[in-house]
Scaffold this motif. Structure first.
Motif, mmCIF file in Angstrom:
data_model
loop_
_atom_site.group_PDB
_atom_site.id
_atom_site.type_symbol
_atom_site.label_atom_id
_atom_site.label_comp_id
_atom_site.label_asym_id
_atom_site.label_seq_id
_atom_site.Cartn_x
_atom_site.Cartn_y
_atom_site.Cartn_z
ATOM 1 N N GLN A 1 -12.321 16.858 -32.513
ATOM 2 C CA GLN A 1 -12.043 16.064 -33.711
ATOM 3 C C GLN A 1 -11.460 16.935 -34.814
ATOM 4 N N SER A 2 -11.854 18.198 -34.867
ATOM 5 C CA SER A 2 -11.411 19.086 -35.925
ATOM 6 C C SER A 2 -9.962 19.537 -35.750
ATOM 7 N N VAL A 3 -9.559 19.795 -34.498
ATOM 8 C CA VAL A 3 -8.224 20.375 -34.294
ATOM 9 C C VAL A 3 -7.304 19.525 -33.426
ATOM 10 N N SER A 4 -7.843 18.749 -32.497
ATOM 11 C CA SER A 4 -6.974 18.017 -31.568
ATOM 12 C C SER A 4 -6.159 16.935 -32.264
ATOM 13 N N ARG A 5 -6.736 16.294 -33.277
ATOM 14 C CA ARG A 5 -6.011 15.231 -33.982
ATOM 15 C C ARG A 5 -4.781 15.787 -34.690
ATOM 16 N N ASP A 6 -4.919 16.954 -35.306
ATOM 17 C CA ASP A 6 -3.773 17.565 -35.978
ATOM 18 C C ASP A 6 -2.677 17.917 -34.979
ATOM 19 N N LEU A 7 -3.077 18.350 -33.796
ATOM 20 C CA LEU A 7 -2.086 18.687 -32.768
ATOM 21 C C LEU A 7 -1.441 17.425 -32.190
ATOM 22 N N ARG A 8 -2.249 16.413 -31.966
ATOM 23 C CA ARG A 8 -1.731 15.195 -31.343
ATOM 24 C C ARG A 8 -0.740 14.478 -32.248
ATOM 25 N N PHE A 9 -1.069 14.373 -33.527
ATOM 26 C CA PHE A 9 -0.204 13.652 -34.463
ATOM 27 C C PHE A 9 0.780 14.563 -35.181
ATOM 28 N N LYS A 10 0.829 15.838 -34.748
ATOM 29 C CA LYS A 10 1.825 16.804 -35.243
ATOM 30 C C LYS A 10 1.796 16.934 -36.774
ATOM 31 N N VAL B 1 0.145 19.548 -38.204
ATOM 32 C CA VAL B 1 -0.043 20.961 -38.537
ATOM 33 C C VAL B 1 1.113 21.505 -39.372
ATOM 34 N N PRO B 2 2.402 21.205 -39.039
ATOM 35 C CA PRO B 2 3.480 21.701 -39.895
ATOM 36 C C PRO B 2 3.394 21.197 -41.331
ATOM 37 N N LEU B 3 2.776 20.038 -41.548
ATOM 38 C CA LEU B 3 2.624 19.539 -42.908
ATOM 39 C C LEU B 3 1.657 20.417 -43.699
ATOM 40 N N TYR B 4 0.604 20.911 -43.032
ATOM 41 C CA TYR B 4 -0.301 21.850 -43.699
ATOM 42 C C TYR B 4 0.461 23.102 -44.134
ATOM 43 N N PHE B 5 1.301 23.616 -43.240
ATOM 44 C CA PHE B 5 1.984 24.868 -43.516
ATOM 45 C C PHE B 5 3.154 24.703 -44.485
ATOM 46 N N SER B 6 3.510 23.461 -44.803
ATOM 47 C CA SER B 6 4.543 23.238 -45.821
ATOM 48 C C SER B 6 3.981 23.412 -47.222
ATOM 49 N N ARG B 7 2.666 23.454 -47.333
ATOM 50 C CA ARG B 7 1.973 23.700 -48.595
ATOM 51 C C ARG B 7 1.711 25.200 -48.730
ATOM 52 N N PRO B 8 1.132 25.610 -49.858
ATOM 53 C CA PRO B 8 0.832 27.042 -50.019
ATOM 54 C C PRO B 8 -0.366 27.465 -49.160
ATOM 55 N N ILE B 9 -0.248 27.288 -47.874
ATOM 56 C CA ILE B 9 -1.300 27.666 -46.937
ATOM 57 C C ILE B 9 -0.621 28.218 -45.690
ATOM 58 N N GLU B 10 -1.155 29.286 -45.172
ATOM 59 C CA GLU B 10 -0.563 29.937 -44.017
ATOM 60 C C GLU B 10 -1.414 29.724 -42.779
ATOM 61 N N ARG B 11 -0.897 30.209 -41.651
ATOM 62 C CA ARG B 11 -1.578 30.000 -40.384
ATOM 63 C C ARG B 11 -2.986 30.597 -40.408
ATOM 64 N N ALA B 12 -3.116 31.789 -40.978
ATOM 65 C CA ALA B 12 -4.433 32.428 -41.039
ATOM 66 C C ALA B 12 -5.408 31.610 -41.880
ATOM 67 N N ASP B 13 -4.929 30.970 -42.940
ATOM 68 C CA ASP B 13 -5.792 30.136 -43.771
ATOM 69 C C ASP B 13 -6.310 28.937 -42.986
ATOM 70 N N TYR B 14 -5.425 28.320 -42.226
ATOM 71 C CA TYR B 14 -5.801 27.141 -41.443
ATOM 72 C C TYR B 14 -6.849 27.515 -40.397
ATOM 73 N N VAL B 15 -6.579 28.569 -39.641
ATOM 74 C CA VAL B 15 -7.503 28.978 -38.585
ATOM 75 C C VAL B 15 -8.839 29.391 -39.176
ATOM 76 N N LEU B 16 -8.814 30.165 -40.258
ATOM 77 C CA LEU B 16 -10.059 30.631 -40.873
ATOM 78 C C LEU B 16 -10.881 29.461 -41.405
ATOM 79 N N ALA B 17 -10.223 28.490 -42.037
ATOM 80 C CA ALA B 17 -10.940 27.342 -42.593
ATOM 81 C C ALA B 17 -11.565 26.506 -41.483
ATOM 82 N N LYS B 18 -10.826 26.258 -40.412
ATOM 83 C CA LYS B 18 -11.356 25.465 -39.300
ATOM 84 C C LYS B 18 -12.499 26.194 -38.594
ATOM 85 N N TYR B 19 -12.315 27.486 -38.394
ATOM 86 C CA TYR B 19 -13.347 28.276 -37.717
ATOM 87 C C TYR B 19 -14.620 28.308 -38.564
#
Length: 300
Positions: free
Chosen positions: A109-118, A120-138
């Motif tokens: 529920q935490s990560v598959s929905r973002d991958l399924r509905f694509k 994730v690139p919308l998150y990275f269009s904001r002032p947030i990077e890949r490391a921020d996303y992974v760290l927050a989810k983890y």
């Protein structure tokens, strides 16, 4: 129909002011976005901020997780026991099936929905990077697991104080139990998110997490029992390296003074315990690295 004509030689270009205003508010930056994603993911693990249907399973699992602790406390107080019948460090080992179901349900529920509905690139269009996303989810998944496993330990501790058991002994056991569930939460969160992030299909993610936790533990326990029956006690400790729950069992047996759940109660000694701890830390670091690599691709 009247038509406005442009005079000969006049510039036909016009600028229309349609009322857009420049943003003049405070820009909160990456740290705020990271905290918001962490908070949203943590709340989502328990269905908060989502539909009532989404709250049913995590709340039931949380209640079932706490129920044995409540029963133990009630019995200890009513019968005036001299000690709790279940050690603090053993509680998560005994209730591992509930922990596994919670992780299997909430990691996808935490990560598959973002991958399924694509998204994730919308998150990275904001002032947030890949490391921020992974760290927050983890961090959010580890926090959710810690809350799930730590609350029953707190109930046991409060019950021991109500039953007037030895304060020093119970406080030491409580501290050891909290360290154990903290380590378990970080390890399980990483492994669960890796399994869930491998596929955008939530059902496949659920099956992958259950298979990782259940099949590995069943296989290791079976082989350990066979080794014990054959008199190969020395192999029992090393076999525990191949399952997440037996890894936690080995670490807390070696360093926290816990009783081992291995056949014959023969947990690893200090030397083997160092290997157990190194394997746990390697799995945590490896899970983070795999997640970073995974989101390097999907974030494009």
């Amino acid at each position: 129909m009247a038509t406005e004509l442009t005079p000969p030689g006049a510039d036909p270009t016009r600028i229309h002011n349609i009322g857009y205003r420049k943003y003049e508010g405070q820009r909160l930056g990456r740290s705020y976005a990271r905290r918001s994603l962490y908070s949203q993911s943590l709340r989502g693990a328990f269905g908060l901020g989502r539909s009532a249907k989404s709250k049913v399973l995590p709340m039931i699992l949380f209640a079932v997780m706490c129920l044995p602790a409540g029963i133990i406390v009630a019995v200890a107080v009513a019968t005036k026991m001299k000690d709790l019948p279940l050690e603090y460090t053993r509680y998560a080992i005994v209730t591992q099936a509930i922990i596994g179901l919670f992780l299997a349900a909430q990691a996808p529920q935490s990560v598959s929905r973002d991958l399924r509905f694509k998204t994730v690139p919308l998150y990275f269009s904001r002032p947030i990077e890949r490391a921020d996303y992974v760290l927050a989810k983890y961090a959010a998944m580890a926090s959710a697991l810690f809350f799930l496993t730590a609350v029953p330990v707190v109930i046991l501790y409060i019950g021991s104080l109500l039953a007037e058991l030895d304060f020093g002994t119970q406080t030491k056991g409580f501290a050891q139990g909290m360290v154990s569930v903290a380590l378990l939460s970080v390890l399980f969160a990483g492994l669960g998110l890796v399994m869930a992030a491998l596929t955008p299909r939530r059902g496949f993610g659920v099956a992958a997490v259950i298979a990782l936790l259940t099949i590995s533990y069943g296989a290791v326990s079976t082989v350990q029992a066979i080794a014990f029956d054959q008199g190969a006690e020395g192999a029992i400790s090393w076999l525990g390296l191949f399952s997440p729950i037996t890894l936690i069992d080995g670490v807390q047996t070696a360093f926290l003074g816990a009783a081992s759940a291995f056949p014959g109660g023969q947990g690893p000694g200090t030397g083997a315990g160092v290997v157990y701890l190194l394997v746990v830390l390697a799995l945590i670091a490896g899970s983070y690295a795999v997640l970073m690599r995974r989101y390097r691709k999907v974030g494009l």
